[in-house]
Write a protein that holds these residues in place. Structure first.
Motif, PDB file in Angstrom:
ATOM      1  N   VAL A 295       0.787  -1.055   0.160  1.00 35.93           N
ATOM      2  CA  VAL A 295      -0.005   0.063  -0.020  1.00 35.93           C
ATOM      3  C   VAL A 295       0.802   1.242   0.173  1.00 35.93           C
ATOM      4  O   VAL A 295       1.449   1.486   0.946  1.00 35.93           O
ATOM      5  N   VAL A 296       0.964   1.899  -1.220  1.00 42.52           N
ATOM      6  CA  VAL A 296       2.101   2.973  -1.380  1.00 42.52           C
ATOM      7  C   VAL A 296       1.447   4.591  -1.443  1.00 42.52           C
ATOM      8  O   VAL A 296       0.422   4.610  -2.145  1.00 42.52           O
ATOM      9  N   GLY A 297       1.837   5.238  -0.452  1.00 40.80           N
ATOM     10  CA  GLY A 297       1.351   6.545  -0.418  1.00 40.80           C
ATOM     11  C   GLY A 297       2.313   7.559  -1.204  1.00 40.80           C
ATOM     12  O   GLY A 297       3.405   7.519  -1.377  1.00 40.80           O
ATOM     13  N   HIS A 298       1.419   8.418  -2.007  1.00 42.72           N
ATOM     14  CA  HIS A 298       2.208   9.441  -2.836  1.00 42.72           C
ATOM     15  C   HIS A 298       1.784  10.785  -2.511  1.00 42.72           C
ATOM     16  O   HIS A 298       0.530  10.715  -2.198  1.00 42.72           O
ATOM     17  N   THR A 299       2.447  11.797  -2.703  1.00 43.91           N
ATOM     18  CA  THR A 299       2.220  13.152  -2.465  1.00 43.91           C
ATOM     19  C   THR A 299       2.411  13.915  -3.853  1.00 43.91           C
ATOM     20  O   THR A 299       3.289  13.242  -4.727  1.00 43.91           O
ATOM     21  N   ASP A 300       2.116  15.186  -3.791  1.00 44.09           N
ATOM     22  CA  ASP A 300       2.772  16.158  -4.797  1.00 44.09           C
ATOM     23  C   ASP A 300       4.053  16.627  -4.471  1.00 44.09           C
ATOM     24  O   ASP A 300       4.662  16.162  -3.401  1.00 44.09           O
ATOM     25  N   ALA A 301       4.673  17.693  -5.200  1.00 45.11           N
ATOM     26  CA  ALA A 301       5.823  17.842  -4.996  1.00 45.11           C
ATOM     27  C   ALA A 301       5.800  19.405  -4.071  1.00 45.11           C
ATOM     28  O   ALA A 301       7.093  19.878  -3.809  1.00 45.11           O
TER      29      ALA A 301
ATOM     30  N   LYS B 120      11.680  15.776   2.697  1.00 44.98           N
ATOM     31  CA  LYS B 120      11.698  14.987   3.836  1.00 44.98           C
ATOM     32  C   LYS B 120      10.004  14.971   4.468  1.00 44.98           C
ATOM     33  O   LYS B 120       9.813  13.775   4.618  1.00 44.98           O
ATOM     34  N   SER B 121       9.542  16.129   4.510  1.00 44.50           N
ATOM     35  CA  SER B 121       8.037  16.107   4.954  1.00 44.50           C
ATOM     36  C   SER B 121       7.300  15.308   4.026  1.00 44.50           C
ATOM     37  O   SER B 121       6.290  14.493   4.514  1.00 44.50           O
ATOM     38  N   ASN B 122       7.547  15.239   2.756  1.00 42.27           N
ATOM     39  CA  ASN B 122       6.387  14.586   1.879  1.00 42.27           C
ATOM     40  C   ASN B 122       6.918  13.071   2.164  1.00 42.27           C
ATOM     41  O   ASN B 122       5.832  12.414   1.752  1.00 42.27           O
ATOM     42  N   MET B 123       8.076  12.758   2.263  1.00 40.97           N
ATOM     43  CA  MET B 123       8.373  11.316   2.291  1.00 40.97           C
ATOM     44  C   MET B 123       7.514  10.978   3.537  1.00 40.97           C
ATOM     45  O   MET B 123       6.902   9.554   3.587  1.00 40.97           O
ATOM     46  N   ASP B 124       7.865  11.594   4.612  1.00 43.61           N
ATOM     47  CA  ASP B 124       7.143  11.069   6.044  1.00 43.61           C
ATOM     48  C   ASP B 124       5.575  11.039   5.859  1.00 43.61           C
ATOM     49  O   ASP B 124       4.944  10.186   6.317  1.00 43.61           O
ATOM     50  N   LEU B 125       4.968  12.150   5.056  1.00 41.76           N
ATOM     51  CA  LEU B 125       3.628  12.050   5.009  1.00 41.76           C
ATOM     52  C   LEU B 125       3.180  10.919   4.285  1.00 41.76           C
ATOM     53  O   LEU B 125       2.046  10.160   4.488  1.00 41.76           O
ATOM     54  N   SER B 126       3.904  10.635   2.956  1.00 45.13           N
ATOM     55  CA  SER B 126       3.401   9.506   2.311  1.00 45.13           C
ATOM     56  C   SER B 126       3.462   8.248   3.208  1.00 45.13           C
ATOM     57  O   SER B 126       2.392   7.436   3.133  1.00 45.13           O
ATOM     58  N   GLN B 127       4.435   7.939   4.130  1.00 44.43           N
ATOM     59  CA  GLN B 127       4.448   6.704   4.840  1.00 44.43           C
ATOM     60  C   GLN B 127       3.425   6.627   5.624  1.00 44.43           C
ATOM     61  O   GLN B 127       2.903   5.720   5.874  1.00 44.43           O
ATOM     62  N   ARG B 128       2.987   8.009   6.278  1.00 40.65           N
ATOM     63  CA  ARG B 128       2.193   7.969   7.567  1.00 40.65           C
ATOM     64  C   ARG B 128       0.724   7.599   6.794  1.00 40.65           C
ATOM     65  O   ARG B 128      -0.121   7.096   7.439  1.00 40.65           O
TER      66      ARG B 128
END
Length: 323
Positions: free
Chosen positions: A253-259, A264-272
């Protein structure tokens, strides 16, 4: 002394009106305020100015539509119908407010244009494109929204502007033509309302079987947060159904964000967000934790450009990847 006995005689009645009453009517007209003499016809029923942009004095709304979600071709260059629609443009998705104003009498396109331009700049808008004639604006029919065609020609001026703000960007397109009037389009980008089209377990299985993964846009989070919103229930129920019907299926189950924001914050957010999705599937739907693995991919696997709101909305997603 005047008698009304000749009222039935057309000629004498006309003479009476002409000679006796006309001076009194003229005096009455002179005493009326200008607003009473030049009463402006009302706007079309149900219409109103957009709260961000007032009208030029004397204009009347002749057409008014609001779409909570639509696609708008935002002009950034000259109209070029044969190759275009424009030399340069941007497709923006979101709430689209379209207001057509009747052109004010006795005013030049330049005067109306300069007033709008000054007001927008004063409010913090950045002008992205302007033109002032057929030579610079172009000539022909165009669909800025799919449902309606408009024509660019004659004595015309156009302005495209953008306001960046924390609550969301705003795009404004103003086209002024002394024959057709003033067309104001205000576009407020936002993701499409979810929950209107259900995610189907069979379709998920088919897509995963063919491509090994599928993007799910029915799992919702507030901006910058990782709490799964209640609107996600329908999509999560179908994902659970997919897993229940295919006992040997295991998924990342993979989380993706925009740029937007830092890496660092986007990687953390997508993981959470991925972990929150897994937590709902295991805790609420009883899926074995051994069959699901959360993974945060941040903005590193975009499916569209991050330079537009439309693209960023597509990049914010949860993907199911076959293990």
């Amino acid at each position: 002394m005047l008698f009304f006995r000749f009222a039935g005689d057309g000629f004498w009645w006309y003479l009476f009106i002409t000679m006796c009453l006309r001076p009194f009517v003229c005096c009455l007209l002179l005493l009326l305020p200008p607003a009473a003499l030049l009463a402006q016809r009302p706007d079309i029923a149900g219409s109103k100015d957009h709260p961000l942009i007032s009208r030029y004095p004397g204009m009347v709304i002749t057409n008014y539509t609001v779409n909570d979600f639509n696609e708008f071709v935002f002009p950034l260059g000259k109209l070029n119908p044969t190759a275009g629609p424009f030399a340069k443009s941007l497709k923006v998705e979101g709430k689209v407010t379209r207001i057509y104003y009747e052109y004010p009498a006795g005013r030049s396109t330049l005067e109306v244009f300069r007033n709008y331009e000054a007001a927008l700049k004063q409010s913090g808008f950045v002008v992205l494109f302007t033109c002032d004639s057929e030579a610079t604006c172009g000539f022909g029919d165009i669909h800025l929204v799919q449902e309606r065609s408009e024509r660019w020609d004659g004595q015309q001026r156009h302005l495209s502007a953008k306001l960046s703000r924390s609550s969301g960007d705003v795009y404004v397109s103003i086209h002024i033509n002394n024959q057709y009037g003033v067309q104001l389009d205000v576009i407020e980008p936002k993701p499409m309302e979810g929950g209107l089209v259900a995610v189907d377990a069979a379709a998920l299985r088919k897509e995963i079987s063919v491509n090994g993964h599928i993007a799910v846009y029915g799992v919702y989070f507030d901006s910058g947060k990782a709490d799964v919103k209640p609107e996600s229930d329908a999509a999560l129920a179908e994902i659970a159904k997919l897993l229940q019907q295919n006992a040997d299926l295991k998924l990342y189950v993979v989380g993706h964000t925009d740029a937007v924001g830092n890496m660092k914050s986007n990687m953390d957010l997508s993981q959470r967000r991925a972990e929150a999705t897994v937590k709902v599937l295991t805790g609420q739907y009883g899926i074995a934790a051994s069959r699901l693995q959360a993974w945060g991919d941040g903005p590193t696997s975009p499916v569209a450009t991050n330079k537009t709101e439309e693209g960023r909305a597509k990049n914010r997603r949860v993907e199911l990847v076959e293990q």
